[in-house]
Design a protein around this motif. Structure first.
Motif, PDB file in Angstrom:
ATOM      1  N   GLU A   1      -2.829   3.461   4.434  1.00  0.00           N
ATOM      2  CA  GLU A   1      -3.830   3.541   3.379  1.00  0.00           C
ATOM      3  C   GLU A   1      -3.114   3.452   2.039  1.00  0.00           C
ATOM      4  O   GLU A   1      -2.008   3.962   1.867  1.00  0.00           O
ATOM      5  CB  GLU A   1      -4.590   4.873   3.469  1.00  0.00           C
ATOM      6  N   ALA A   2      -3.737   2.804   1.069  1.00  0.00           N
ATOM      7  CA  ALA A   2      -3.099   2.639  -0.236  1.00  0.00           C
ATOM      8  C   ALA A   2      -2.862   4.001  -0.886  1.00  0.00           C
ATOM      9  O   ALA A   2      -3.776   4.822  -0.970  1.00  0.00           O
ATOM     10  CB  ALA A   2      -3.965   1.767  -1.133  1.00  0.00           C
TER      11      ALA A   2
ATOM     12  N   TYR B   1      -1.973  -0.449  -5.509  1.00  0.00           N
ATOM     13  CA  TYR B   1      -1.869  -1.726  -4.815  1.00  0.00           C
ATOM     14  C   TYR B   1      -2.664  -1.724  -3.507  1.00  0.00           C
ATOM     15  O   TYR B   1      -2.175  -1.265  -2.478  1.00  0.00           O
ATOM     16  CB  TYR B   1      -0.404  -2.057  -4.527  1.00  0.00           C
ATOM     17  N   PRO B   2      -3.890  -2.240  -3.543  1.00  0.00           N
ATOM     18  CA  PRO B   2      -4.704  -2.282  -2.322  1.00  0.00           C
ATOM     19  C   PRO B   2      -4.271  -3.383  -1.364  1.00  0.00           C
ATOM     20  O   PRO B   2      -4.645  -3.379  -0.197  1.00  0.00           O
ATOM     21  CB  PRO B   2      -6.119  -2.551  -2.856  1.00  0.00           C
ATOM     22  N   ASP B   3      -3.487  -4.343  -1.889  1.00  0.00           N
ATOM     23  CA  ASP B   3      -3.075  -5.469  -1.049  1.00  0.00           C
ATOM     24  C   ASP B   3      -1.790  -6.068  -1.608  1.00  0.00           C
ATOM     25  O   ASP B   3      -1.306  -5.674  -2.677  1.00  0.00           O
ATOM     26  CB  ASP B   3      -4.174  -6.535  -0.981  1.00  0.00           C
TER      27      ASP B   3
ATOM     28  N   ARG C   1       0.818  -1.224   0.000  1.00  0.00           N
ATOM     29  CA  ARG C   1       0.000   0.000   0.000  1.00  0.00           C
ATOM     30  C   ARG C   1       0.849   1.269   0.000  1.00  0.00           C
ATOM     31  O   ARG C   1       0.315   2.363  -0.199  1.00  0.00           O
ATOM     32  CB  ARG C   1      -0.952  -0.009   1.198  1.00  0.00           C
TER      33      ARG C   1
END
Length: 281
Positions: free
Chosen positions: A106-107, A111-113, A75
């Motif tokens: 927070e991203a 890339y959220p994960d 993130r």
């Protein structure tokens, strides 16, 4: 009195222990003063300090001859172009192993994960020979258990090993490792344990990194809580002894320890070497 099998398992795990450190101003000097060159060092990614502090310390420790594993928190990376720059930078310094958590921030971009970044690493030609991902023996404060299990299954194609998050319950470790293997996840595991650290620091960090159930476990086990509060803090020795039978099972594939030093680096190395010496007596 330990039996020979337990002693052999503990010795093997301690001899294959790596140390996680935080990128602060004093970390380099502490590592140089206390840690032999053959010990692998991993450098965390701090949302407050940014990835630059992680990579800077990684490069400096690698320059001193250590095998260093930087954390690339997904993130905290904006996207493919920044990832390409990171890969080029790290490979240019001889870095061959990375650890890819999602991260607590927070991203900031694409890339959220961790999986999303891992997929891009693969698209870039799998530039690192060793890629670690996080395993969650317990509940994570913000991620549902079903998602953590599914996520590990999804990430297995992009990683070479699993680093378990902290837990204080040997039964949780045993059941988690067995569930992994029953599901067909065959990657080796590094068991996450805390080094000797002050009780308040340990419990504060534990809450943040996803061991909520462990605080309940501690509340039910006053003896362990008392040891955490005692001078010298929690060393993990009793915990490791209770884990040893499960970790020594043929199909467990637990190959070493990932020690969360909380920058108690000298104390951690002294504990590890002392325990090995006592196991050999």
């Amino acid at each position: 009195m330990r039996n020979k099998s337990t002693a052999a398992t503990l010795t093997r795990l301690l001899e294959n222990a790596r140390y996680e450190v935080l990128p602060t101003a004093t970390t380099e000097d502490k590592v140089l003063a206390h840690v032999p060159r053959e010990r692998t060092i991993t450098v965390t990614a701090s949302p407050s300090k940014g990835l630059e502090s992680t990579f800077d310390l990684t490069e400096r420790l690698a320059g001193h001859g250590y095998t260093v594993v930087p954390h690339i928190a997904a993130r905290m990376v904006s996207g493919r172009s920044e990832l390409e720059e990171i890969v080029e930078r790290l490979r240019g310094k001889g870095i061959t192993s990375v650890f890819v958590p999602g991260g607590d921030a927070e991203a900031v971009g694409d890339y959220p994960d961790a999986l999303a970044l891992l997929e891009d690493l693969k698209a870039l030609g799998s530039p690192f020979s060793h890629v670690g991902i996080t395993g969650y023996p317990e509940s994570h404060p913000t991620i549902h258990d079903d998602l953590t299990v599914q996520s590990m299954w999804d990430k297995r194609r992009h990683a070479t090993h699993i680093v378990s998050n902290l837990t204080f319950d040997p039964a949780v470790v045993r059941d988690w490792v067995r569930r992994l293997r029953a599901r067909g996840v065959a990657m080796p595991v590094l068991l996450g344990i805390p080094g000797p650290v002050e009780r308040t620091k340990l419990l504060g960090m534990a809450t943040k990194i996803g061991v909520g159930e462990s605080t309940k476990f501690l509340a039910k086990n006053k003896g362990l809580f008392a040891r955490l509060a005692a001078p010298g803090g929690f060393t993990g020795e009793s915990f490791l002894e209770k884990c040893a039978p499960a970790l020594g099972e043929e199909n467990a594939l637990v190959e070493g320890l990932h020690v969360f030093t909380f920058n108690q680096i000298g104390e951690t190395e002294a504990w590890r070497t002392d325990m090995i010496e006592r196991l050999r007596d």
